[in-house]
Every structure is written in C-alpha cells, then in structure tokens.
Design an enzyme around this catalytic site. Sequence first.
Site, PDB file in Angstrom:
ATOM      1  N   ASP A  39     -26.404  21.160 -22.454  1.00  0.00           N
ATOM      2  CA  ASP A  39     -25.644  19.839 -22.840  1.00  0.00           C
ATOM      3  C   ASP A  39     -24.796  19.187 -21.901  1.00  0.00           C
ATOM      4  OD1 ASP A  39     -24.251  18.285 -24.739  1.00  0.00           O
ATOM      5  OD2 ASP A  39     -23.841  19.916 -26.264  1.00  0.00           O
ATOM      6  N   ASP A  40     -25.020  18.022 -21.804  1.00  0.00           N
ATOM      7  CA  ASP A  40     -24.274  17.158 -20.776  1.00  0.00           C
ATOM      8  C   ASP A  40     -24.485  17.707 -19.330  1.00  0.00           C
ATOM      9  OD1 ASP A  40     -23.316  15.803 -22.751  1.00  0.00           O
ATOM     10  OD2 ASP A  40     -21.313  16.021 -22.498  1.00  0.00           O
ATOM     11  N   CYS A  77     -26.228  13.142 -27.374  1.00  0.00           N
ATOM     12  CA  CYS A  77     -26.569  14.336 -27.726  1.00  0.00           C
ATOM     13  C   CYS A  77     -27.414  13.910 -29.095  1.00  0.00           C
ATOM     14  CB  CYS A  77     -25.101  15.136 -28.257  1.00  0.00           C
ATOM     15  SG  CYS A  77     -25.514  16.635 -28.933  1.00  0.00           S
ATOM     16  N   HIS A 133     -26.251  19.833 -34.592  1.00  0.00           N
ATOM     17  CA  HIS A 133     -25.745  18.450 -34.363  1.00  0.00           C
ATOM     18  C   HIS A 133     -26.529  17.287 -34.972  1.00  0.00           C
ATOM     19  CE1 HIS A 133     -22.731  15.824 -31.708  1.00  0.00           C
ATOM     20  NE2 HIS A 133     -22.551  15.690 -32.802  1.00  0.00           N
ATOM     21  N   HIS A 219     -21.142  21.236 -21.844  1.00  0.00           N
ATOM     22  CA  HIS A 219     -20.430  20.450 -22.481  1.00  0.00           C
ATOM     23  C   HIS A 219     -18.830  20.967 -22.666  1.00  0.00           C
ATOM     24  CE1 HIS A 219     -18.769  17.988 -26.089  1.00  0.00           C
ATOM     25  NE2 HIS A 219     -20.036  17.250 -25.878  1.00  0.00           N
ATOM     26  N   ASN A 278     -28.659  14.829 -22.097  1.00  0.00           N
ATOM     27  CA  ASN A 278     -28.361  13.590 -21.615  1.00  0.00           C
ATOM     28  C   ASN A 278     -27.836  13.808 -20.187  1.00  0.00           C
ATOM     29  OD1 ASN A 278     -26.299  13.869 -24.148  1.00  0.00           O
ATOM     30  ND2 ASN A 278     -25.342  14.115 -22.109  1.00  0.00           N
ATOM     31  N   LYS A 295     -23.022   9.734 -18.737  1.00  0.00           N
ATOM     32  CA  LYS A 295     -23.235  10.211 -20.076  1.00  0.00           C
ATOM     33  C   LYS A 295     -22.927   8.888 -21.006  1.00  0.00           C
ATOM     34  CE  LYS A 295     -21.800  13.018 -23.994  1.00  0.00           C
ATOM     35  NZ  LYS A 295     -20.964  14.088 -24.561  1.00  0.00           N
TER      36      LYS A 295
END
Length: 324
Positions: A39-40, A77, A133, A219, A278, A295
């Site tokens: 995530d990120d 996301c 999500h 994240h 991302n 991002k």
Amino acid sequence: MLYWKEILAVLLCYQLNYAEGYCKRKANRRPHIVLVVSDDQGWNDVSWHNPEVLTPNMDKLAKRGVRLENHYVHPQCTPSRGAILTGKYSHRLGLQFAAIFPNEAKFLQASATLLPEKLKELGYVTHMAGKWHLGDCNKNLLPTSRGFDSFTGLLRGAEDYYTRRTFGVYDFWENGTVYTPQEGSYITDLFTQRAVEIIGKNNPKTSPLFLYMPYTTPHFPLQVPKRFKDMYPNVKNPARRAYLGMVSSLDEGVGTIADALEKSGHMDNTVFIFLSDNGGDPNFGGSNLPLRGNKGSLWEGGSRSIGFIYSPRFLNHRGCLHKG
C-alpha cells in the site's frame, strides 16, 4: 495493469504474448496463487531500485522470477484494488475518481465478477487477509459475499496499526464479526500470521489455494516496531526512516509467507505475485525517484508500480520485463 484475466491465462496454461515458457501444457495440477499487494510503496522503495532499502526476501523472489519493470496501476488505492480483483479499468466500475472515504455510500458494483469468484468455479479455496477498501455499506458487499471463503482485516482505507481504529472507529474483522486480537499486536504481523495459518491448514496436493494479501504497509500512519526503524540508522528524516522500517516489516512478512509455502509443500506449484497499489507519497516517507509525480498523480510516480512474479513451476524466464 496486471489484470486477473492475464493471471488466469498463466494459470490455465495459455501463452502470454510478452514472454515464452510460462507454462507446461501437459501439466494438470491447478497452481496455488498468492497475490500480495503493498500500500503506497514507491518505485524507489525496493532494494532492486534502491540499495538503501532493505528488502532481501522480495529481492530473492524477484531475482528468481520476473521483475515487472513496465507495470502500471491506477494512482490511488480503491481504483487499483477494484481493477486488480475484476480485470476492469476503474472507469468501468464507477471507481475512477478517488479512494472510498469512511462512511461513504460508495462501493465496487455488485454486478462485477471478482477473481475469487472465478477461481471458486475452478475448485479453489479462497482466503483474504488485509485491506478491503472496496465498500462496506452493505453486508452483501463484504469480502465473504464476493467470493472469499474467509476474510481477516480492515474494511476501510487506513487505521492505527496497534489500536486498529480510524477516525475513532474500530475497524478489524474476522469474516463478518468484529475481531479483537491481542492488545498491542501489530497489524502487519497479524496478516502474516493469518497467512501462515491458512497455508498450514491447506492440503497442497488436493486443494488449490488462492491467497490474497493486501497489506496496509507502508501506508500512513507511520508506525512500526523499533527494531525495523533501527535498520536505517543513517536515514535522518524521521518520516522516511519509519516508512522504510515499515517496508522492511512487509519484507519480513513476505519472507515468512514464502517459508510457509516451502515447508508445507505448496511452493513448487505456486504462482507468487507482488505489486503495489499505487506510487509512494513523499509527505509520508515514500519515494518514486527518478520518476516524476507521486501517489494521486497521473505521472509515472503515481501509476508505475513495482512488481514481480515468481513461480518455480511456470516461469523459466528470469530477470525483468521492460517492454509492454
């Protein structure tokens, strides 16, 4: 974008058009699939792009498999996660604008067919541990209603890694029930432990496994056990140091899952896929250098994702794929 239709092409022994030798057509065992999504995590946040970053487990798998050096995702996301699980661009799902916010009545359309649903038709058991999500305003939208046999994790976009709260609301679930693990436990470790449990209970010879692991790491919020931050004593920026510690905690989880697959007899018939949803966010320690943008942007810093595929059975190509 790496879509599940392309993944299924590999698994069902079709030839992908950018490399030879992805499968043995005479083989009849359905392969296990492990799909890990970070995530990120930025382009500059893995060891094969930046030697400052300590990701030896990912690096080992990437070197033995195929690095996806021209691999693109959506720059946020929810759009990426919807695309990954459906094989469709986000604008075909109504998810193209932004991530789903807490309490927002927005969701991955119920009519969309998800990868776990297709795999269940082929006899797979399907499990998820991590971040959903993709909408939670109705119980029919939850992972266990969308093709997963089990779900452990959070339904929304981000939360405290220890208290499991976001905007003061507790968000950690086991299937459709609130789950309260041991106080002080770290979310990244909980996801990894759940993966090891699933692998240990699965029969690798008779039960094809799909394991979806969408970690929240790295994240924000920037929280990680001290021992991981201590791996970066020369990084002076506190946000960057914590972020890189989170990346290394994720790498430890990847290594633990890989070890569990080896010990249980799954790995020789597994397709292991890793990617980021991302690009990184420099405001929270991420780095996409030398790419432009971050991002949320359409520049490559937001949409060009790190990734690799490892499979002892299916891949006899090694190295990286630069061409689209």
